[in-house]
Design an enzyme around this catalytic site. Structure first.
Site, PDB file in Angstrom:
ATOM      1  N   THR A 116     -16.680  33.365 -50.207  1.00 29.80           N
ATOM      2  CA  THR A 116     -16.402  34.589 -50.590  1.00 29.80           C
ATOM      3  C   THR A 116     -15.698  34.343 -52.035  1.00 29.80           C
ATOM      4  OG1 THR A 116     -13.938  35.625 -50.549  1.00 29.80           O
ATOM      5  CG2 THR A 116     -14.207  33.469 -49.800  1.00 29.80           C
ATOM      6  N   ASP A 117     -15.538  35.424 -53.029  1.00 29.37           N
ATOM      7  CA  ASP A 117     -15.128  35.520 -54.421  1.00 29.37           C
ATOM      8  C   ASP A 117     -13.871  34.953 -54.417  1.00 29.37           C
ATOM      9  OD1 ASP A 117     -14.022  37.746 -53.357  1.00 29.37           O
ATOM     10  OD2 ASP A 117     -14.638  38.908 -55.206  1.00 29.37           O
ATOM     11  N   TYR A 128      -6.311  31.233 -46.835  1.00 30.25           N
ATOM     12  CA  TYR A 128      -7.533  31.655 -46.594  1.00 30.25           C
ATOM     13  C   TYR A 128      -8.728  31.345 -47.583  1.00 30.25           C
ATOM     14  CZ  TYR A 128     -11.717  34.610 -46.467  1.00 30.25           C
ATOM     15  OH  TYR A 128     -12.785  35.141 -46.541  1.00 30.25           O
TER      16      TYR A 128
HETATM   17  P1  NAD Z   1     -14.786  38.695 -39.263  1.00 24.50           P
HETATM   18  O1  NAD Z   1     -13.449  38.547 -38.958  1.00 24.50           O
HETATM   19  O2  NAD Z   1     -15.081  40.470 -39.086  1.00 24.50           O
HETATM   20  O3  NAD Z   1     -15.742  38.150 -38.415  1.00 24.50           O
HETATM   21  C1  NAD Z   1     -15.958  36.771 -38.021  1.00 24.50           C
HETATM   22  C2  NAD Z   1     -16.417  36.367 -36.703  1.00 24.50           C
HETATM   23  O4  NAD Z   1     -16.364  34.984 -36.569  1.00 24.50           O
HETATM   24  C3  NAD Z   1     -15.819  37.079 -35.509  1.00 24.50           C
HETATM   25  O5  NAD Z   1     -16.999  37.597 -34.827  1.00 24.50           O
HETATM   26  C4  NAD Z   1     -15.269  36.093 -34.821  1.00 24.50           C
HETATM   27  O6  NAD Z   1     -15.273  36.040 -33.416  1.00 24.50           O
HETATM   28  C5  NAD Z   1     -16.064  34.585 -35.303  1.00 24.50           C
HETATM   29  N1  NAD Z   1     -15.192  33.448 -35.056  1.00 24.50           N
HETATM   30  C6  NAD Z   1     -14.309  33.121 -35.635  1.00 24.50           C
HETATM   31  N2  NAD Z   1     -13.613  31.975 -35.452  1.00 24.50           N
HETATM   32  C7  NAD Z   1     -14.685  31.426 -34.781  1.00 24.50           C
HETATM   33  C8  NAD Z   1     -14.964  29.919 -34.186  1.00 24.50           C
HETATM   34  N3  NAD Z   1     -14.154  28.875 -34.426  1.00 24.50           N
HETATM   35  N4  NAD Z   1     -16.035  29.578 -33.539  1.00 24.50           N
HETATM   36  C9  NAD Z   1     -17.278  30.939 -33.592  1.00 24.50           C
HETATM   37  N5  NAD Z   1     -16.902  32.060 -34.088  1.00 24.50           N
HETATM   38  C10 NAD Z   1     -15.723  32.487 -34.518  1.00 24.50           C
HETATM   39  O7  NAD Z   1     -15.237  38.318 -40.632  1.00 24.50           O
HETATM   40  P2  NAD Z   1     -16.021  39.084 -41.788  1.00 24.50           P
HETATM   41  O8  NAD Z   1     -15.231  39.861 -42.552  1.00 24.50           O
HETATM   42  O9  NAD Z   1     -17.388  39.464 -41.099  1.00 24.50           O
HETATM   43  O10 NAD Z   1     -16.707  37.855 -42.754  1.00 24.50           O
HETATM   44  C11 NAD Z   1     -17.719  36.981 -42.365  1.00 24.50           C
HETATM   45  C12 NAD Z   1     -17.891  35.808 -43.231  1.00 24.50           C
HETATM   46  O11 NAD Z   1     -18.156  36.416 -44.582  1.00 24.50           O
HETATM   47  C13 NAD Z   1     -16.662  34.887 -43.383  1.00 24.50           C
HETATM   48  O12 NAD Z   1     -17.095  33.663 -43.396  1.00 24.50           O
HETATM   49  C14 NAD Z   1     -16.078  35.479 -44.587  1.00 24.50           C
HETATM   50  O13 NAD Z   1     -15.141  34.478 -45.142  1.00 24.50           O
HETATM   51  C15 NAD Z   1     -17.116  35.992 -45.438  1.00 24.50           C
HETATM   52  N6  NAD Z   1     -16.690  37.037 -46.471  1.00 24.50           N
HETATM   53  C16 NAD Z   1     -16.289  38.307 -46.145  1.00 24.50           C
HETATM   54  C17 NAD Z   1     -16.018  39.281 -46.986  1.00 24.50           C
HETATM   55  C18 NAD Z   1     -15.474  40.475 -46.555  1.00 24.50           C
HETATM   56  O14 NAD Z   1     -15.117  41.213 -47.484  1.00 24.50           O
HETATM   57  N7  NAD Z   1     -15.066  40.804 -45.274  1.00 24.50           N
HETATM   58  C19 NAD Z   1     -16.284  39.053 -48.400  1.00 24.50           C
HETATM   59  C20 NAD Z   1     -17.033  37.754 -48.599  1.00 24.50           C
HETATM   60  C21 NAD Z   1     -17.295  36.793 -47.828  1.00 24.50           C
HETATM   61  O1  DAU Z   2     -13.040  39.302 -51.780  1.00 22.58           O
HETATM   62  C1  DAU Z   2     -13.664  38.965 -50.471  1.00 22.58           C
HETATM   63  C2  DAU Z   2     -12.396  38.920 -49.229  1.00 22.58           C
HETATM   64  O2  DAU Z   2     -11.959  40.406 -49.185  1.00 22.58           O
HETATM   65  C3  DAU Z   2     -12.836  38.368 -48.080  1.00 22.58           C
HETATM   66  O3  DAU Z   2     -13.378  37.022 -48.086  1.00 22.58           O
HETATM   67  C4  DAU Z   2     -11.820  38.526 -46.943  1.00 22.58           C
HETATM   68  O4  DAU Z   2     -12.416  38.001 -45.676  1.00 22.58           O
HETATM   69  C5  DAU Z   2     -11.562  40.058 -46.751  1.00 22.58           C
HETATM   70  O5  DAU Z   2     -10.949  40.202 -45.984  1.00 22.58           O
HETATM   71  C6  DAU Z   2     -11.056  40.560 -48.198  1.00 22.58           C
HETATM   72  O6  DAU Z   2      -9.788  40.088 -48.615  1.00 22.58           O
HETATM   73  P1  DAU Z   2      -8.646  40.970 -49.241  1.00 22.58           P
HETATM   74  O7  DAU Z   2      -7.457  40.440 -48.948  1.00 22.58           O
HETATM   75  O8  DAU Z   2      -9.081  41.678 -50.588  1.00 22.58           O
HETATM   76  O9  DAU Z   2      -8.946  42.361 -48.173  1.00 22.58           O
HETATM   77  P2  DAU Z   2      -7.934  43.343 -47.292  1.00 22.58           P
HETATM   78  O10 DAU Z   2      -8.581  44.464 -46.902  1.00 22.58           O
HETATM   79  O11 DAU Z   2      -6.965  42.537 -46.454  1.00 22.58           O
HETATM   80  O12 DAU Z   2      -7.133  43.798 -48.715  1.00 22.58           O
HETATM   81  C7  DAU Z   2      -7.643  44.716 -49.755  1.00 22.58           C
HETATM   82  C8  DAU Z   2      -6.341  44.741 -50.717  1.00 22.58           C
HETATM   83  O13 DAU Z   2      -5.687  45.869 -50.232  1.00 22.58           O
HETATM   84  C9  DAU Z   2      -5.448  43.707 -51.245  1.00 22.58           C
HETATM   85  O14 DAU Z   2      -5.214  43.653 -52.676  1.00 22.58           O
HETATM   86  C10 DAU Z   2      -4.332  43.942 -50.295  1.00 22.58           C
HETATM   87  C11 DAU Z   2      -4.108  45.332 -50.274  1.00 22.58           C
HETATM   88  N1  DAU Z   2      -3.745  45.756 -48.771  1.00 22.58           N
HETATM   89  C12 DAU Z   2      -4.192  45.280 -47.717  1.00 22.58           C
HETATM   90  C13 DAU Z   2      -3.834  45.764 -46.472  1.00 22.58           C
HETATM   91  C14 DAU Z   2      -4.470  45.356 -45.253  1.00 22.58           C
HETATM   92  C15 DAU Z   2      -2.588  46.797 -48.893  1.00 22.58           C
HETATM   93  O15 DAU Z   2      -2.041  47.035 -49.923  1.00 22.58           O
HETATM   94  N2  DAU Z   2      -2.261  47.242 -47.798  1.00 22.58           N
HETATM   95  C16 DAU Z   2      -3.092  46.876 -46.645  1.00 22.58           C
HETATM   96  O16 DAU Z   2      -2.236  47.189 -45.342  1.00 22.58           O
END
Ligand code: NAD
Ligand code: DAU
Length: 349
Positions: A131-132, A156
């Site tokens: 992640t960033d 995290y």
């Molecule tokens: P998510 O939470 O939607 O999915 C995570 C998955 O991992 C789930 O299916 C969960 O069951 C599985 N998991 C969790 N713990 C586990 C374990 N101990 N063993 C096996 N499986 C397990 O997450 P996401 O948003 O899809 O993110 C996926 C990856 O991408 C993560 O590594 C996250 O850090 C990275 N990432 C996410 C974002 C974002 O915006 N969501 C951005 C950049 C990077």
């Molecule tokens: O930048 C990449 C990351 O983006 C990933 O690595 C993480 O897994 C992913 O969850 C996400 O993190 P953020 O914390 O940026 O995402 P989130 O959707 O939780 O929040 C986005 C922004 O909105 C953040 O500034 C917090 C704010 N927020 C979030 C929630 C859930 C609110 O203001 N209200 C809310 O209820």
């Protein structure tokens, strides 16, 4: 033949990566390994679950004995590692869960991969999806580069930074072939409604308050999830071993602006009077240690690997809102917890 272990494939991004690989590469065996935590939902994979090159293994990345069996049984040649605890707010209330999966789980998976591939380490790839947030919080108008020093600010991001360091340490020490990508905020179908965009879509749908942390001034750089999956495909096939690639959309939004946009678009789609949903906006206590701004410079992946986002944000957010409105069952199953019985119903019979 490649036999690729994709971890976290039942989650948000992982489900798009699994679907893309299963459909685009029928000659590859795709093994989706997921512990099915609250964030794992096999309903995300309905379209590919019957494909002959797709296999699902319910397992925890912390369980080395089970991992070893899976590596042996499927002859795993490469790993794309996405499994993680991913929600910042949960990391604030339960940091140890993030250490367990993101740090210990990743090191465990590195160890099992290293052992399984010990005869010919240089023929296999361990791709770590990160992640960033590892770069910290921006307070000026600069961007995160691949060379930006790590400065994680939440439990995290500290756990993800730690896992990135371990991946690099294994490349350096044991000469494993590894690659890492660091992506910005994703949005799109299958996003669990604890995160800002799907939470707001779901709450607007149900006329519930839209909680904005602090003043809503924090900035995130949003990328459509299928573009991230395309980038992962690109990095997996064309990335240089030992290298890092930043992935982002050059698409920065203040939280409050994105929530207002969702309100406006959903009022139109739901036939509500203009301004109706904005009344749901509720400013609440700020997230502890809330990072101000993330912004990725994705020049390197464009210049070296020829990847760039295919969708403009306007288009991606329309697709996203329409997907949630057309898949209200998905939202209802997720919010009621019903999705958790899918595995028992479909895989245990
Ligand atoms: P998510 O939470 O939607 O999915 C995570 C998955 O991992 C789930 O299916 C969960 O069951 C599985 N998991 C969790 N713990 C586990 C374990 N101990 N063993 C096996 N499986 C397990 O997450 P996401 O948003 O899809 O993110 C996926 C990856 O991408 C993560 O590594 C996250 O850090 C990275 N990432 C996410 C974002 C974002 O915006 N969501 C951005 C950049 C990077
Ligand atoms: O930048 C990449 C990351 O983006 C990933 O690595 C993480 O897994 C992913 O969850 C996400 O993190 P953020 O914390 O940026 O995402 P989130 O959707 O939780 O929040 C986005 C922004 O909105 C953040 O500034 C917090 C704010 N927020 C979030 C929630 C859930 C609110 O203001 N209200 C809310 O209820």
């Amino acid at each position: 033949m490649k036999s690729i272990l994709i971890t976290g494939g039942a989650g948000f991004i992982g489900s798009h990566v699994v679907s893309l690989f299963v459909e685009k590469y029928p000659e590859y065996k795709i093994v989706n390994l997921d512990a099915l935590t609250y964030a794992g939902n096999l309903e995300n994979l309905k379209e590919v679950e019957g494909a002959s090159n797709y296999h699902f293994e319910k397992a925890d990345i912390q369980d080395s004995e089970t991992l070893k069996k899976i590596f042996q049984e499927h002859g795993i040649t490469d790993v794309i590692h996405l499994a993680a605890e991913s929600h910042v707010d949960r990391s604030i209330s339960d940091p140890l869960a993030f250490v367990a999966t993101n740090v210990m789980g990743t090191v465990n998976l590195l160890n099992v991969s290293k052992e399984a591939w010990s005869d010919n380490l240089n023929e296999h790839l361990f791709y770590h999806v990160s992640t960033d947030e590892v770069y910290g919080s921006l307070h000026d108008d600069s961007f995160f580069l691949e060379t930006t020093p790590y400065d994680p600010q939440s439990p995290y991001s500290a756990s993800k930074a730690s896992s990135d360091h371990f991946v690099r340490a294994y490349a350096n020490t044991y000469k494993m072939r590894t690659v890492i990508s660091n992506c910005s905020n994703n949005y799109g179908p299958n996003h669990f409604p604890e995160k800002l965009i799907p939470l707001c879509i779901n709450n607007i749908r149900n006329n519930k308050p839209l909680p904005i942390y602090g003043k809503g001034e924090n900035v995130r750089d949003w990328l459509f999830v299928k573009d991230h999956a395309r980038a992962i495909d690109t990095v997996f096939h064309k990335g240089k071993s030992g290298d890092t690639y930043n992935i982002g959309g050059f698409n920065e939004w203040k939280n409050i602006d994105i929530v207002r946009l969702l309100c406006q678009k959903m009022d139109e789609k739901l036939g509500r009077e203009k301004g109706t949903s904005e009344k749901l906006i509720t400013f609440v206590k700020d997230r502890a240690g809330h990072d101000l701004r993330y912004a990725i410079d994705a020049t390197k992946i464009k210049e070296e690997l020829d990847w760039e986002p295919s969708l403009q944000f306007e288009e991606g957010i329309e697709i996203t809102i329409d997907w949630y409105l057309n898949n209200q069952d998905w939202l209802d199953h997720v919010t009621s917890g019903e999705y958790q019985s899918y595995y028992e119903e479909h895989y245990q019979s």
